[in-house]
Design a protein around this motif. Sequence first.
Motif, PDB file in Angstrom:
ATOM      1  N   MET A 128     -19.598  -2.482  14.753  1.00 53.28           N
ATOM      2  CA  MET A 128     -18.557  -1.478  14.947  1.00 53.28           C
ATOM      3  C   MET A 128     -17.246  -2.063  15.448  1.00 53.28           C
ATOM      4  O   MET A 128     -16.189  -1.477  15.232  1.00 53.28           O
ATOM      5  N   THR A 129     -17.314  -3.224  16.122  1.00 47.37           N
ATOM      6  CA  THR A 129     -16.090  -3.920  16.535  1.00 47.37           C
ATOM      7  C   THR A 129     -16.283  -5.416  16.326  1.00 47.37           C
ATOM      8  O   THR A 129     -17.404  -5.937  16.401  1.00 47.37           O
ATOM      9  N   GLU A 130     -15.185  -6.102  16.070  1.00 51.52           N
ATOM     10  CA  GLU A 130     -15.192  -7.551  15.882  1.00 51.52           C
ATOM     11  C   GLU A 130     -13.874  -8.078  16.434  1.00 51.52           C
ATOM     12  O   GLU A 130     -12.809  -7.560  16.089  1.00 51.52           O
ATOM     13  N   MET A 131     -13.948  -9.063  17.298  1.00 56.58           N
ATOM     14  CA  MET A 131     -12.751  -9.655  17.904  1.00 56.58           C
ATOM     15  C   MET A 131     -11.843  -8.588  18.529  1.00 56.58           C
ATOM     16  O   MET A 131     -10.623  -8.650  18.452  1.00 56.58           O
ATOM     17  N   GLY A 132     -12.462  -7.582  19.144  1.00 60.38           N
ATOM     18  CA  GLY A 132     -11.713  -6.528  19.801  1.00 60.38           C
ATOM     19  C   GLY A 132     -11.098  -5.503  18.870  1.00 60.38           C
ATOM     20  O   GLY A 132     -10.370  -4.616  19.307  1.00 60.38           O
ATOM     21  N   ARG A 133     -11.392  -5.611  17.586  1.00 60.98           N
ATOM     22  CA  ARG A 133     -10.840  -4.669  16.604  1.00 60.98           C
ATOM     23  C   ARG A 133     -11.941  -3.760  16.081  1.00 60.98           C
ATOM     24  O   ARG A 133     -13.054  -4.206  15.849  1.00 60.98           O
ATOM     25  N   ALA A 134     -11.593  -2.506  15.877  1.00 63.02           N
ATOM     26  CA  ALA A 134     -12.557  -1.564  15.309  1.00 63.02           C
ATOM     27  C   ALA A 134     -12.832  -1.924  13.858  1.00 63.02           C
ATOM     28  O   ALA A 134     -11.931  -2.322  13.119  1.00 63.02           O
ATOM     29  N   PHE A 156     -18.363 -13.130  -7.514  1.00 67.50           N
ATOM     30  CA  PHE A 156     -17.141 -13.734  -6.994  1.00 67.50           C
ATOM     31  C   PHE A 156     -16.440 -12.914  -5.904  1.00 67.50           C
ATOM     32  O   PHE A 156     -15.341 -13.248  -5.494  1.00 67.50           O
ATOM     33  N   VAL A 157     -17.049 -11.851  -5.440  1.00 61.44           N
ATOM     34  CA  VAL A 157     -16.437 -11.030  -4.378  1.00 61.44           C
ATOM     35  C   VAL A 157     -16.712 -11.723  -3.035  1.00 61.44           C
ATOM     36  O   VAL A 157     -17.792 -11.601  -2.461  1.00 61.44           O
ATOM     37  N   ARG A 158     -15.712 -12.464  -2.535  1.00 59.68           N
ATOM     38  CA  ARG A 158     -15.889 -13.287  -1.331  1.00 59.68           C
ATOM     39  C   ARG A 158     -16.196 -12.478  -0.075  1.00 59.68           C
ATOM     40  O   ARG A 158     -16.861 -12.957   0.827  1.00 59.68           O
ATOM     41  N   SER A 159     -15.683 -11.267   0.002  1.00 60.53           N
ATOM     42  CA  SER A 159     -15.886 -10.447   1.207  1.00 60.53           C
ATOM     43  C   SER A 159     -17.360 -10.126   1.448  1.00 60.53           C
ATOM     44  O   SER A 159     -17.739  -9.702   2.536  1.00 60.53           O
ATOM     45  N   HIS A 160     -18.210 -10.366   0.442  1.00 63.22           N
ATOM     46  CA  HIS A 160     -19.626 -10.042   0.555  1.00 63.22           C
ATOM     47  C   HIS A 160     -20.514 -11.278   0.675  1.00 63.22           C
ATOM     48  O   HIS A 160     -21.727 -11.173   0.699  1.00 63.22           O
ATOM     49  N   PHE A 161     -19.901 -12.484   0.759  1.00 61.63           N
ATOM     50  CA  PHE A 161     -20.678 -13.694   1.039  1.00 61.63           C
ATOM     51  C   PHE A 161     -21.092 -13.623   2.496  1.00 61.63           C
ATOM     52  O   PHE A 161     -20.245 -13.653   3.394  1.00 61.63           O
ATOM     53  N   ASP A 162     -22.377 -13.541   2.761  1.00 64.91           N
ATOM     54  CA  ASP A 162     -22.851 -13.350   4.124  1.00 64.91           C
ATOM     55  C   ASP A 162     -24.316 -13.762   4.180  1.00 64.91           C
ATOM     56  O   ASP A 162     -24.861 -14.280   3.197  1.00 64.91           O
ATOM     57  N   ALA A 163     -24.946 -13.532   5.298  1.00 62.64           N
ATOM     58  CA  ALA A 163     -26.383 -13.778   5.463  1.00 62.64           C
ATOM     59  C   ALA A 163     -26.873 -12.954   6.637  1.00 62.64           C
ATOM     60  O   ALA A 163     -26.090 -12.551   7.499  1.00 62.64           O
ATOM     61  N   MET A 164     -28.159 -12.708   6.661  1.00 59.18           N
ATOM     62  CA  MET A 164     -28.786 -12.001   7.777  1.00 59.18           C
ATOM     63  C   MET A 164     -30.079 -12.727   8.116  1.00 59.18           C
ATOM     64  O   MET A 164     -30.857 -13.059   7.223  1.00 59.18           O
ATOM     65  N   GLU A 165     -30.288 -12.983   9.388  1.00 61.28           N
ATOM     66  CA  GLU A 165     -31.499 -13.679   9.803  1.00 61.28           C
ATOM     67  C   GLU A 165     -32.706 -12.747   9.751  1.00 61.28           C
ATOM     68  O   GLU A 165     -32.629 -11.587  10.161  1.00 61.28           O
ATOM     69  N   ALA A 166     -33.800 -13.280   9.230  1.00 60.97           N
ATOM     70  CA  ALA A 166     -35.062 -12.532   9.160  1.00 60.97           C
ATOM     71  C   ALA A 166     -36.115 -13.294   9.955  1.00 60.97           C
ATOM     72  O   ALA A 166     -36.248 -14.509   9.809  1.00 60.97           O
ATOM     73  N   THR A 208     -26.875  -4.173   1.771  1.00 61.14           N
ATOM     74  CA  THR A 208     -25.772  -3.715   2.614  1.00 61.14           C
ATOM     75  C   THR A 208     -25.033  -2.561   1.947  1.00 61.14           C
ATOM     76  O   THR A 208     -25.138  -2.358   0.735  1.00 61.14           O
ATOM     77  N   ASP A 209     -24.251  -1.857   2.762  1.00 58.40           N
ATOM     78  CA  ASP A 209     -23.364  -0.835   2.207  1.00 58.40           C
ATOM     79  C   ASP A 209     -21.906  -1.250   2.382  1.00 58.40           C
ATOM     80  O   ASP A 209     -21.002  -0.433   2.315  1.00 58.40           O
ATOM     81  N   SER A 210     -21.693  -2.558   2.629  1.00 65.28           N
ATOM     82  CA  SER A 210     -20.355  -3.073   2.906  1.00 65.28           C
ATOM     83  C   SER A 210     -20.377  -4.592   2.822  1.00 65.28           C
ATOM     84  O   SER A 210     -21.431  -5.198   2.652  1.00 65.28           O
ATOM     85  N   GLY A 211     -19.188  -5.187   3.009  1.00 64.10           N
ATOM     86  CA  GLY A 211     -19.090  -6.638   3.105  1.00 64.10           C
ATOM     87  C   GLY A 211     -19.091  -7.060   4.568  1.00 64.10           C
ATOM     88  O   GLY A 211     -19.578  -6.324   5.438  1.00 64.10           O
ATOM     89  N   ARG A 212     -18.531  -8.241   4.838  1.00 62.27           N
ATOM     90  CA  ARG A 212     -18.430  -8.710   6.220  1.00 62.27           C
ATOM     91  C   ARG A 212     -17.433  -7.858   7.003  1.00 62.27           C
ATOM     92  O   ARG A 212     -16.527  -7.269   6.413  1.00 62.27           O
ATOM     93  N   PRO A 213     -17.548  -7.856   8.333  1.00 64.31           N
ATOM     94  CA  PRO A 213     -16.543  -7.157   9.133  1.00 64.31           C
ATOM     95  C   PRO A 213     -15.183  -7.858   9.014  1.00 64.31           C
ATOM     96  O   PRO A 213     -15.113  -9.079   9.067  1.00 64.31           O
ATOM     97  N   LEU A 214     -14.139  -7.108   8.790  1.00 61.59           N
ATOM     98  CA  LEU A 214     -12.764  -7.594   8.744  1.00 61.59           C
ATOM     99  C   LEU A 214     -12.557  -8.777   7.797  1.00 61.59           C
ATOM    100  O   LEU A 214     -11.982  -9.801   8.169  1.00 61.59           O
ATOM    101  N   PRO A 215     -12.981  -8.692   6.547  1.00 67.73           N
ATOM    102  CA  PRO A 215     -12.824  -9.819   5.618  1.00 67.73           C
ATOM    103  C   PRO A 215     -11.354 -10.059   5.294  1.00 67.73           C
ATOM    104  O   PRO A 215     -10.582  -9.112   5.123  1.00 67.73           O
ATOM    105  N   ARG A 216     -10.961 -11.339   5.224  1.00 64.09           N
ATOM    106  CA  ARG A 216      -9.561 -11.641   4.921  1.00 64.09           C
ATOM    107  C   ARG A 216      -9.373 -13.047   4.336  1.00 64.09           C
ATOM    108  O   ARG A 216      -8.419 -13.742   4.660  1.00 64.09           O
ATOM    109  N   VAL A 217     -10.306 -13.453   3.464  1.00 66.64           N
ATOM    110  CA  VAL A 217     -10.174 -14.767   2.833  1.00 66.64           C
ATOM    111  C   VAL A 217      -9.799 -14.650   1.352  1.00 66.64           C
ATOM    112  O   VAL A 217      -9.921 -15.613   0.599  1.00 66.64           O
TER     113      VAL A 217
END
Length: 194
Positions: free
Chosen positions: A16-22, A142-152, A170-179
């Motif tokens: 819900m927040t990342e680096m102090g940003r909603a 090629f959608v970079r905002s969705h390159f991620d991983a989750m630990e199992a 997921t229902d989204s990409g990474r929080p605050l993507p900007r690459v």
Amino acid sequence: MAANIRKLVVQVDETMTEMGRAVQPPTRRALAMAVIENPCAGRYVEALDELIAIGEELGGLLGKRCVEALGIAPEQAQSYGKAAIVGEAGELEHAAAILHPKLGAPLRQAVSRGAALVPSSKKQGGVGSAIDVPLGHKDAAFVRSHFDAMEARVADAPRANEIVVAVVVTDSGRPLPRVGGLQSHEIKGEDGLR
């Protein structure tokens, strides 16, 4: 043959927040894991058809559990991934048999389409081993905002004769993507890449 499932584990990670940003809307990832008996444990098996069939069964089951955990319609799923940890009486090829030939088609059905390859990882490990489930956009790799991983991880698995099979949706990409790169709204959906 149906999988002999000892345990199912489902969890949702919501940022819900990342680096102090909603993060609006919050990013959400659902993980579903099945701890199954490895029917090939302790012996060399040339034809791994039994594990391939189990993979097909688990693709649909775990994909559906993830979509349900997120509380979304299948077409609202955005990215996915799969992974497996084989216990010490098995071999890495057992994970490959579950993950690769047939798990993808029912997973794609559970998330409504899925033109892109399903990212995957596999390893051999003992009780409590963790694995990162790699993620990519389900329709355009090629959608970079969705390159991620989750630990199992399952605290009491895999036992020597077990396999932990994990799927993340997921229902989204990474929080605050900007690459930069291809954006979700730009997907053409023609080749699984763009």
